[in-house]
Design an enzyme around this catalytic site. Sequence first.
Site, PDB file in Angstrom:
ATOM      1  N   ASP A  13     -36.005 -14.737  -0.686  1.00 53.58           N
ATOM      2  CA  ASP A  13     -36.175 -16.176  -0.398  1.00 53.58           C
ATOM      3  C   ASP A  13     -37.551 -16.705  -0.786  1.00 53.58           C
ATOM      4  O   ASP A  13     -38.065 -17.646  -0.171  1.00 53.58           O
ATOM      5  CB  ASP A  13     -35.924 -16.469   1.096  1.00 53.58           C
ATOM      6  CG  ASP A  13     -34.536 -16.075   1.522  1.00 53.58           C
ATOM      7  OD1 ASP A  13     -33.618 -16.145   0.689  1.00 53.58           O
ATOM      8  OD2 ASP A  13     -34.370 -15.689   2.705  1.00 53.58           O
ATOM      9  N   LYS A  16     -37.252 -17.958  -5.829  1.00 57.24           N
ATOM     10  CA  LYS A  16     -36.910 -17.473  -7.184  1.00 57.24           C
ATOM     11  C   LYS A  16     -36.121 -18.522  -7.959  1.00 57.24           C
ATOM     12  O   LYS A  16     -36.373 -18.745  -9.140  1.00 57.24           O
ATOM     13  CB  LYS A  16     -36.070 -16.183  -7.091  1.00 57.24           C
ATOM     14  CG  LYS A  16     -36.798 -15.010  -6.463  1.00 57.24           C
ATOM     15  CD  LYS A  16     -35.885 -13.812  -6.310  1.00 57.24           C
ATOM     16  CE  LYS A  16     -34.816 -13.971  -5.268  1.00 57.24           C
ATOM     17  NZ  LYS A  16     -35.286 -14.069  -3.871  1.00 57.24           N
ATOM     18  N   GLY A  40     -28.979 -16.263  -1.665  1.00 52.11           N
ATOM     19  CA  GLY A  40     -28.835 -17.707  -1.487  1.00 52.11           C
ATOM     20  C   GLY A  40     -29.973 -18.358  -2.243  1.00 52.11           C
ATOM     21  O   GLY A  40     -31.128 -18.242  -1.846  1.00 52.11           O
ATOM     22  N   HIS A  41     -29.658 -18.982  -3.363  1.00 51.79           N
ATOM     23  CA  HIS A  41     -30.698 -19.519  -4.252  1.00 51.79           C
ATOM     24  C   HIS A  41     -30.591 -21.050  -4.286  1.00 51.79           C
ATOM     25  O   HIS A  41     -29.570 -21.590  -4.687  1.00 51.79           O
ATOM     26  CB  HIS A  41     -30.534 -18.933  -5.658  1.00 51.79           C
ATOM     27  CG  HIS A  41     -30.804 -17.459  -5.701  1.00 51.79           C
ATOM     28  ND1 HIS A  41     -30.712 -16.707  -6.844  1.00 51.79           N
ATOM     29  CD2 HIS A  41     -31.214 -16.599  -4.737  1.00 51.79           C
ATOM     30  CE1 HIS A  41     -31.026 -15.451  -6.579  1.00 51.79           C
ATOM     31  NE2 HIS A  41     -31.329 -15.359  -5.296  1.00 51.79           N
ATOM     32  N   GLN A 234     -32.649 -11.030  -3.942  1.00 53.18           N
ATOM     33  CA  GLN A 234     -33.372 -10.335  -2.868  1.00 53.18           C
ATOM     34  C   GLN A 234     -34.864 -10.215  -3.244  1.00 53.18           C
ATOM     35  O   GLN A 234     -35.365 -11.075  -3.950  1.00 53.18           O
ATOM     36  CB  GLN A 234     -32.749  -8.965  -2.552  1.00 53.18           C
ATOM     37  CG  GLN A 234     -31.389  -9.049  -1.870  1.00 53.18           C
ATOM     38  CD  GLN A 234     -30.230  -9.383  -2.786  1.00 53.18           C
ATOM     39  OE1 GLN A 234     -30.010  -8.700  -3.766  1.00 53.18           O
ATOM     40  NE2 GLN A 234     -29.492 -10.425  -2.495  1.00 53.18           N
TER      41      GLN A 234
HETATM   42  P1  GDP Z   1     -34.677 -17.725  -3.368  1.00 50.03           P
HETATM   43  O1  GDP Z   1     -33.609 -16.970  -2.665  1.00 50.03           O
HETATM   44  O2  GDP Z   1     -35.854 -16.875  -3.688  1.00 50.03           O
HETATM   45  O3  GDP Z   1     -34.185 -18.487  -4.564  1.00 50.03           O
HETATM   46  O4  GDP Z   1     -35.206 -18.810  -2.322  1.00 50.03           O
HETATM   47  P2  GDP Z   1     -34.320 -19.726  -1.329  1.00 50.03           P
HETATM   48  O5  GDP Z   1     -33.670 -20.786  -2.119  1.00 50.03           O
HETATM   49  O6  GDP Z   1     -33.466 -18.879  -0.467  1.00 50.03           O
HETATM   50  O7  GDP Z   1     -35.443 -20.288  -0.370  1.00 50.03           O
HETATM   51  C1  GDP Z   1     -36.553 -20.968  -0.845  1.00 50.03           C
HETATM   52  C2  GDP Z   1     -36.592 -22.353  -0.189  1.00 50.03           C
HETATM   53  O8  GDP Z   1     -37.860 -22.927  -0.396  1.00 50.03           O
HETATM   54  C3  GDP Z   1     -35.594 -23.328  -0.800  1.00 50.03           C
HETATM   55  O9  GDP Z   1     -35.137 -24.200   0.201  1.00 50.03           O
HETATM   56  C4  GDP Z   1     -36.421 -24.093  -1.826  1.00 50.03           C
HETATM   57  O10 GDP Z   1     -35.922 -25.394  -2.093  1.00 50.03           O
HETATM   58  C5  GDP Z   1     -37.744 -24.155  -1.128  1.00 50.03           C
HETATM   59  N1  GDP Z   1     -38.943 -24.189  -2.002  1.00 50.03           N
HETATM   60  C6  GDP Z   1     -39.158 -23.526  -3.167  1.00 50.03           C
HETATM   61  N2  GDP Z   1     -40.427 -23.728  -3.606  1.00 50.03           N
HETATM   62  C7  GDP Z   1     -41.004 -24.537  -2.683  1.00 50.03           C
HETATM   63  C8  GDP Z   1     -42.325 -25.078  -2.539  1.00 50.03           C
HETATM   64  O11 GDP Z   1     -43.230 -24.843  -3.331  1.00 50.03           O
HETATM   65  N3  GDP Z   1     -42.562 -25.831  -1.430  1.00 50.03           N
HETATM   66  C9  GDP Z   1     -41.602 -26.107  -0.499  1.00 50.03           C
HETATM   67  N4  GDP Z   1     -41.930 -26.852   0.545  1.00 50.03           N
HETATM   68  N5  GDP Z   1     -40.353 -25.602  -0.607  1.00 50.03           N
HETATM   69  C10 GDP Z   1     -40.069 -24.826  -1.666  1.00 50.03           C
HETATM   70  P1  IMO Z   2     -32.192 -13.949  -1.929  1.00 46.37           P
HETATM   71  O1  IMO Z   2     -31.678 -13.579  -3.288  1.00 46.37           O
HETATM   72  C1  IMO Z   2     -33.479 -12.682   2.034  1.00 46.37           C
HETATM   73  C2  IMO Z   2     -31.555  -9.108   3.688  1.00 46.37           C
HETATM   74  C3  IMO Z   2     -30.671  -9.283   4.907  1.00 46.37           C
HETATM   75  C4  IMO Z   2     -30.892  -7.945   5.584  1.00 46.37           C
HETATM   76  C5  IMO Z   2     -30.987  -6.971   4.412  1.00 46.37           C
HETATM   77  C6  IMO Z   2     -29.682  -6.250   4.080  1.00 46.37           C
HETATM   78  O2  IMO Z   2     -31.706 -15.263  -1.445  1.00 46.37           O
HETATM   79  O3  IMO Z   2     -33.668 -13.774  -1.844  1.00 46.37           O
HETATM   80  P2  IMO Z   2     -27.391  -7.048   2.956  1.00 46.37           P
HETATM   81  O4  IMO Z   2     -26.432  -8.118   3.334  1.00 46.37           O
HETATM   82  O5  IMO Z   2     -27.966  -7.223   1.584  1.00 46.37           O
HETATM   83  O6  IMO Z   2     -26.868  -5.657   3.158  1.00 46.37           O
HETATM   84  O7  IMO Z   2     -28.613  -7.198   3.991  1.00 46.37           O
HETATM   85  O8  IMO Z   2     -31.375  -7.749   3.292  1.00 46.37           O
HETATM   86  N1  IMO Z   2     -31.202  -9.962   2.521  1.00 46.37           N
HETATM   87  C7  IMO Z   2     -31.907 -11.017   2.135  1.00 46.37           C
HETATM   88  N2  IMO Z   2     -32.985 -11.607   2.691  1.00 46.37           N
HETATM   89  N3  IMO Z   2     -32.993 -13.131   0.865  1.00 46.37           N
HETATM   90  C8  IMO Z   2     -31.932 -12.535   0.272  1.00 46.37           C
HETATM   91  O9  IMO Z   2     -31.482 -12.878  -0.947  1.00 46.37           O
HETATM   92  C9  IMO Z   2     -31.307 -11.444   0.930  1.00 46.37           C
HETATM   93  N4  IMO Z   2     -30.259 -10.662   0.646  1.00 46.37           N
HETATM   94  C10 IMO Z   2     -30.207  -9.738   1.623  1.00 46.37           C
HETATM   95  O10 IMO Z   2     -31.095 -10.367   5.698  1.00 46.37           O
HETATM   96  O11 IMO Z   2     -32.142  -7.938   6.236  1.00 46.37           O
HETATM   97 MG    MG Z   3     -32.568 -16.991  -0.828  1.00 48.18          MG
END
Ligand code: GDP
Ligand code: IMO
Ligand code: MG
Length: 456
Positions: A13, A16, A40-41, A234
């Site tokens: 999270d 990416k 979850g992206h 991840q």
């Molecule tokens: P990922 O799994 O690495 O793609 O990240 P996620 O989408 O799960 O979580 C990142 C969250 O941070 C999302 O809600 C993005 O919209 C938000 N985000 C990304 N870059 C920034 C930033 O520079 N500032 C803020 N405030 N939010 C950001």
């Molecule tokens: P993105 O791509 C954050 C975490 C779960 C748990 C561990 C194992 O959005 O960054 P699993 O279901 O993979 O067997 O869970 O990994 N986890 C993540 N945490 N971002 C993710 O994906 C994750 N995918 C799995 O919360 O701790």
């Molecule tokens: Mg994510």
Amino acid sequence: MPNVIVVGAQWGDEGKAKVVDLLAEHADVVVRCQGGCNAGHTVKHAGETYKFHLIPSGLLYGNKTCVIGPGTVIDPDVLLGEMADLQKRGISMDGLHISHRAHVTLPFHRELDGAVEQLRQKAENDTGKNACGGQIGTTKKGIGPTYMDKVGRFGVRLVDILEPTEPLSARLQQILDFRGDTMQAQGVTPPSLDDLLAHCQRVAKELKPYITDTTPLLYKVAKQGKQLLFEGAQGTLLDVDHGTYPFVTSSNATAGGACTGSGVGPTKMDHTIGVMKAYTTRVGEGPFPTELTDSVGQHLQTVGAEFGTTTGRTRRCGWFDGVMAHYSVMVNGLDSVALTKLDVLDGLDEIKLCTGYTLPNGDVIEGFPATVRQLASVTPVYDTMPGWPGEKTEGVLTWDGLPTNAKAFVERLEALMQCPVSMVSVGPERTATITRQPLVAGMAVATGEPLQPVTC
Ligand code: GDP
Ligand code: IMO
Ligand code: MG
């Protein structure tokens, strides 16, 4: 643009998808290599929010080839649901290609994920000891059980479900034979062969137009000198080999996973960007040395809107961890770091960053601990830096425009990680990005002094 791997450098999270979205404009093909719908992206663009789980976020551009690679695990119903949701929003699936070698998450894998979590917790409660750590806090999407069957060599791949009834039926009977007893022991009722067959044949029919051999496709694209962008899922500390085992996922979320998971060899990779937040978050269980449970942790959680994209769970928050970040630089061979969410630190009077760990006996640890027992026992050593209250990074589009203390913070991180920060993100939107080291001429907002790479 060179061929770029975007990898999560913390516990997932990191933002990416935002970085991939920014770079995808300059790429011909975007590839997901590992993991599944546990990812979850989020991409925010022009006021709209898009959430991707299995589909590469590059599909948003409409004119990109997007590949779900052989190293991924696919829950067909989740994928079909995601495709339908995106199509409803006008996004075409024409560019989507799914590797026939990817493994299939079957309905019982999801059930097993939940059941095994309960058993882990029960074992923990019964013994009262921190033997295997209780629940992992998985996403319950069936990821672990699917990869277990893959490595056990009786998993079912997309290519298998496209087979005629007879060979497919035999494959499914085999997985039931191998899995049946353990399933029952873990409290899950095995499905009947007929139900499993009907499920596989239904989803195979729907996914067939997208399933292909992606290896020659990617080989040709790379040979033609077109640009490949690898979208990591991840994060490094969730990698099954290099992460905080056993509190990890079941795939290789590090840069090496981009090669094994896509079928594109390492000679084709030009640049690896590690995405890191300006602080640290984690979803699920497991040690977290810099975790904050005070008002600062609350600030990071609230201002950063730290809720999981896949499960909606609250993300645990803490200070930036330089020990972990340097470990990530090493294990991924990072060329640069994209630092996200700097804006979330706006308003804090002071900011801490962890520069080392000490053991209970006072010894400073060399390297990153390999056992969760040791990681849970460390005390972080902090540098305290002044924040920039009264000033903001939010809305700033140039390096020079950032508050002086924010620039000093980023430069301190670079020295600590021994890796340059090529991009600074100050908001979720595509435009809220300061590009310090453009990977392609004219990319985004290129400003400030050219970076001097820091030597390790
Ligand atoms: P990922 O799994 O690495 O793609 O990240 P996620 O989408 O799960 O979580 C990142 C969250 O941070 C999302 O809600 C993005 O919209 C938000 N985000 C990304 N870059 C920034 C930033 O520079 N500032 C803020 N405030 N939010 C950001
Ligand atoms: P993105 O791509 C954050 C975490 C779960 C748990 C561990 C194992 O959005 O960054 P699993 O279901 O993979 O067997 O869970 O990994 N986890 C993540 N945490 N971002 C993710 O994906 C994750 N995918 C799995 O919360 O701790
Ligand atoms: Mg994510």
